[in-house]
Design an enzyme around this catalytic site. Structure first.
Site, PDB file in Angstrom:
ATOM      1  CE  LYS A  45      33.747  37.261  39.601  1.00  0.00           C
ATOM      2  NZ  LYS A  45      33.403  36.726  40.676  1.00  0.00           N
TER       3      LYS A  45
ATOM      4  CD  GLU B 160      29.290  37.521  41.092  1.00  0.00           C
ATOM      5  OE1 GLU B 160      29.237  37.343  42.040  1.00  0.00           O
ATOM      6  OE2 GLU B 160      31.311  38.115  40.939  1.00  0.00           O
TER       7      GLU B 160
ATOM      8  CB  CYS C 216      20.573  38.466  57.375  1.00  0.00           C
ATOM      9  SG  CYS C 216      18.101  38.750  56.278  1.00  0.00           S
TER      10      CYS C 216
ATOM     11  CG  HIS D  18      26.902  24.588  17.471  1.00  0.00           C
ATOM     12  ND1 HIS D  18      26.339  23.812  16.233  1.00  0.00           N
ATOM     13  CD2 HIS D  18      27.834  24.278  17.439  1.00  0.00           C
ATOM     14  CE1 HIS D  18      27.758  23.369  16.208  1.00  0.00           C
ATOM     15  NE2 HIS D  18      28.224  23.399  16.654  1.00  0.00           N
TER      16      HIS D  18
ATOM     17  CD  GLU E 186      35.172  33.526  38.720  1.00  0.00           C
ATOM     18  OE1 GLU E 186      33.800  33.605  38.720  1.00  0.00           O
ATOM     19  OE2 GLU E 186      35.285  34.386  39.530  1.00  0.00           O
TER      20      GLU E 186
ATOM     21  NE  ARG F 194      26.371  37.905  57.407  1.00  0.00           N
ATOM     22  CZ  ARG F 194      26.537  36.590  57.629  1.00  0.00           C
ATOM     23  NH1 ARG F 194      27.684  35.837  57.774  1.00  0.00           N
ATOM     24  NH2 ARG F 194      25.208  36.070  57.198  1.00  0.00           N
TER      25      ARG F 194
ATOM     26  CD1 TRP G  99      20.739  40.942  50.466  1.00  0.00           C
ATOM     27  CD2 TRP G  99      19.938  39.039  50.483  1.00  0.00           C
ATOM     28  NE1 TRP G  99      21.099  40.120  49.366  1.00  0.00           N
ATOM     29  CE2 TRP G  99      20.296  39.265  48.931  1.00  0.00           C
ATOM     30  CE3 TRP G  99      19.078  37.748  50.300  1.00  0.00           C
ATOM     31  CZ2 TRP G  99      19.877  38.410  48.145  1.00  0.00           C
ATOM     32  CZ3 TRP G  99      18.934  36.729  49.950  1.00  0.00           C
ATOM     33  CH2 TRP G  99      19.688  37.247  48.216  1.00  0.00           C
TER      34      TRP G  99
ATOM     35  CG  ASN H 216      20.894  34.593  58.505  1.00  0.00           C
ATOM     36  OD1 ASN H 216      21.212  35.329  57.269  1.00  0.00           O
ATOM     37  ND2 ASN H 216      22.183  35.179  58.246  1.00  0.00           N
ATOM     38  N   GLY H 217      18.083  34.004  58.219  1.00  0.00           N
ATOM     39  CA  GLY H 217      17.054  33.046  57.627  1.00  0.00           C
ATOM     40  C   GLY H 217      16.020  32.806  57.321  1.00  0.00           C
TER      41      GLY H 217
ATOM     42  CE  LYS I 153      33.509  37.506  50.103  1.00  0.00           C
ATOM     43  NZ  LYS I 153      33.739  37.363  48.342  1.00  0.00           N
TER      44      LYS I 153
HETATM   45  C1  G6P Z   1      27.395  34.689  46.278  1.00  0.00           C
HETATM   46  C2  G6P Z   1      28.593  35.220  46.344  1.00  0.00           C
HETATM   47  C3  G6P Z   1      29.638  34.847  45.366  1.00  0.00           C
HETATM   48  C4  G6P Z   1      30.072  33.384  45.736  1.00  0.00           C
HETATM   49  C5  G6P Z   1      28.552  32.351  46.116  1.00  0.00           C
HETATM   50  C6  G6P Z   1      29.423  31.540  46.511  1.00  0.00           C
HETATM   51  O1  G6P Z   1      26.068  34.637  46.027  1.00  0.00           O
HETATM   52  O2  G6P Z   1      27.931  36.731  45.669  1.00  0.00           O
HETATM   53  O3  G6P Z   1      30.103  35.492  44.690  1.00  0.00           O
HETATM   54  O4  G6P Z   1      30.826  33.499  44.264  1.00  0.00           O
HETATM   55  O5  G6P Z   1      28.151  32.955  46.431  1.00  0.00           O
HETATM   56  O6  G6P Z   1      29.743  31.554  47.787  1.00  0.00           O
HETATM   57  P1  G6P Z   1      31.039  30.796  48.592  1.00  0.00           P
HETATM   58  O7  G6P Z   1      31.197  31.192  49.657  1.00  0.00           O
HETATM   59  O8  G6P Z   1      30.404  29.342  48.790  1.00  0.00           O
HETATM   60  O9  G6P Z   1      32.077  30.295  47.563  1.00  0.00           O
END
Ligand code: G6P
Length: 586
Positions: free
Chosen positions: A467, A470, A2, A486, A463, A27, A74, A100-101, A581
């Site tokens: 990606k 996501e 949010c 395994h 990682e 965000r 959100w 927000n929260g 984000k």
């Molecule tokens: C969210 C985002 C991720 C990010 C993570 C940590 O889940 O979608 O892409 O890696 O937060 O965010 P930060 O701002 O703490 O690196």
């Protein structure tokens, strides 16, 4: 996550609010709304969808008045519906709020307020703030007192902005971001500097447990006990205004493409802090490292490199798990907290737990105005500019560079950290992406992808799979090569795609063996390597580089692959579904 915004000034509020919400889209959100005050009335318009879509149907920016609030939601409590979208008016409509929260005691408060005749329309926890404020306001008709009484009763984490029917704005914060912009022609309240940075770079950061009242007489700040508080106005960097896509179709592609520059500039704004952090880590008894999502993957690579090159053992901890192992932090340790936003609630919680043991916090952050920076003894900046794409790309490689710089400092240059070479290698991958585009097309109907790596390439495999998840919504899994036999080998058949991260270094031969085992089960192999092999069905060539630096290079083709596969599947790579984000709730 949010975003909240408020404006009180000389200009028309709604267009400023809609623009600010658009800027904060990155965000993450599912619905949007605006409320303005005009002619003794508060009017609310809201709906499900993107800012511009809802604006088209609801004409948010045509609401009249020079005072208003706005929100992108959100969903946490209650479905994604028009009614659950913010702003929420109180039952009499004299007050409206954006939040927000999470309000943890919303159910008890709601029952209590219903007994007093206040009614609720939504399923959200947030609506309780509007009615609680109204309840307290009805008792004395004093705004300041009503806010003090309200925050005394709310439990949870929150930042909210309320507009009252006399045109006053009030905003309070507890463990959620809230920034005040002080412009020549008005005041701004926002979750993020991007909400107003084109109008002013002068800001105030209220602390936790503080609230502001803004009316025609100006701005006043108080703590939750109603004592006046003074804050200095600070300037934020104008670079945050530079958040346009330019020639690129998406922010994600722009940010991937910026990496030849951002790897060179990472940490350059905080060189002294890097030296200080290196010294502290070198002499610490215990060092822990934490982060969420991509930032946690950077932490895993750091663990590997610290032990190999700096001969220092550090324990990685997923931030969201910290609450379940609070005893793991030894007294007076060092916690390295990594976060692009500096606002991830999980990371801030881990930091809070470590601080209780007397530990020092060293942070690696992009948003140097964030809560994490305020809670750290030393903060090092990524210096990579705003990252708007929800999936972290350039911030990841910048986090790695800062970590590399610390390790290199501790081991007196043993890493041969030639960032010009890294930059050149990334440029080469970016300018030669036709093979990646071709492979991306083949992933269109694939349901599972495995990403394999050994040693420090395993966190890169994690990682890379993050990606792919996501951006493409394909099930993807990072695997350490040796673990295949395994369990995961049982999954391999002719429908499987496996990405093998196999640079020509000490892991090369073992990883190639894993690739052959997979190939024997009929799976398709995509090799990411500086050395061709007949085992690969598709080979994505990467330039050779000094061994410890491979992670900085090999992640780039996977970022591009995920991006192009998302485009082929017609998904929006900048704003993946259900993700945010900056995850400011737990
Ligand atoms: C969210 C985002 C991720 C990010 C993570 C940590 O889940 O979608 O892409 O890696 O937060 O965010 P930060 O701002 O703490 O690196």
């Amino acid at each position: 996550m949010c975003s909240i915004i408020g404006y009180l000034g000389l200009s028309s509020a709604a267009p400023i609010i809609v623009k600010g919400l658009k800027r904060m889209e990155y965000r993450g959100y599912d619905s949007v709304g605006v409320a303005t005050f005009s002619e003794h009335q508060i009017s609310v318009r809201k709906g499900v969808g993107k800012v511009l879509e809802v604006n088209k149907t609801e004409k948010l920016d045509e609401l009249s008045g020079t005072i208003g609030i706005g929100h992108t939601r959100w969903a946490t409590h209650g479905m994604v519906t028009d009614t659950n979208a913010h702003p929420h008016p109180s039952s009499s409509g004299e007050i409206a709020i954006v939040h927000n929260g999470i309000i943890e005691n919303h159910e008890e408060l709601k029952k209590e307020l219903q007994k007093h005749g206040y009614t609720f329309k939504s399923q959200t926890d947030s609506e309780v703030i509007a009615n609680l404020l109204q309840y307290n306001y009805d008792k004395t008709r004093e705004i300041k007192k009503s806010v003090v009484d309200t925050v005394a009763e709310l439990k949870g984490n929150y930042a909210f902005v309320a507009v009252f029917q006399d045109g006053t704005l009030s905003a309070a914060r507890l463990h959620e971001p809230l920034i005040i912009g002080v412009g020549k022609e008005g005041y701004f309240i926002s979750s993020d500097v991007l909400g107003f940075v084109e109008y002013t770079d002068e800001v105030i950061y209220p602390d936790n447990k503080e609230f502001v009242i803004i009316d025609k007489e100006g701005l006043k700040i108080f703590d939750f006990d109603a004592n006046p508080v003074r804050h200095q106005i600070t300037k934020v960097s104008k670079e945050f205004a530079d958040v346009y896509k330019g020639q690129y179709a998406h922010y994600t592609l722009k940010e991937i493409s910026e990496q030849p520059l951002t790897v060179s500039s990472a940490g350059n704004n905080t060189k002294l802090e890097i030296d200080l952090a290196s010294d502290l880590i070198k002499h610490a008894r215990n060092v822990y490292i934490t982060g969420s999502g991509t930032s946690y993957n950077a932490a895993l690579i750091a663990k590997f490199l610290f032990s190999k090159y700096a001969k220092i053992k550090i324990d990685p901890l997923i931030s969201s798990e910290a609450q379940f192992s609070p005893d793991m932090f030894e007294e007076k340790s060092i916690l390295v907290a990594i976060s692009q936003s500096g606002e991830s609630a999980d990371v801030l919680e881990a930091v809070g737990i470590a601080k209780k043991t007397g530990s020092k916090i060293i942070s690696i952050v992009n948003m140097m105005t964030s809560s994490l920076v305020h809670q750290s003894s030393i903060s090092m900046g990524l210096n990579c500019g705003p990252e708007i794409g929800v999936a972290a790309t350039k911030s990841f490689t910048s986090q790695l560079v800062v970590l590399y710089k610390i390790i290199d400092k501790i081991c007196d240059g043993c890493m041969e950290l030639d960032l010009t070479k890294v930059s050149e290698a990334i440029k080469k991958i970016l300018s030669n992406d036709s093979k990646i585009k071709d492979v991306a097309k083949r992933l269109k109907n694939v349901s599972d992808i495995y990403v394999l790596g050994r040693g420090m390439h395993y966190p890169i495999a994690s990682e890379g799979s993050l990606k792919l998840k996501e951006l493409t919504y394909i099930h993807a899994e990072g695997l350490p090569g040796g673990e295949l036999k395994h369990g995961p080998l049982a999954l391999m058949d002719s429908n499987s795609y496996v990405l093998i991260i196999n640079p020509n270094d000490s892991t090369y031969n073992d990883t190639l063996t894993s690739a052959r085992e997979i190939k024997a089960r009929g799976a398709k192999i995509i090799g990411i390597s500086d050395k061709p092999s007949d085992v690969y069905d598709h080979w994505i060539d990467i330039p050779s580089i000094n061994e410890p630096l491979y992670p900085l290079v090999e992640i780039v083709p996977i970022q591009l692959l995920a991006y192009y596969a998302a485009i082929d599947k017609d998904f929006d790579p900048d704003y993946p579904r259900n993700l945010a984000k900056s995850v400011t709730v737990k």
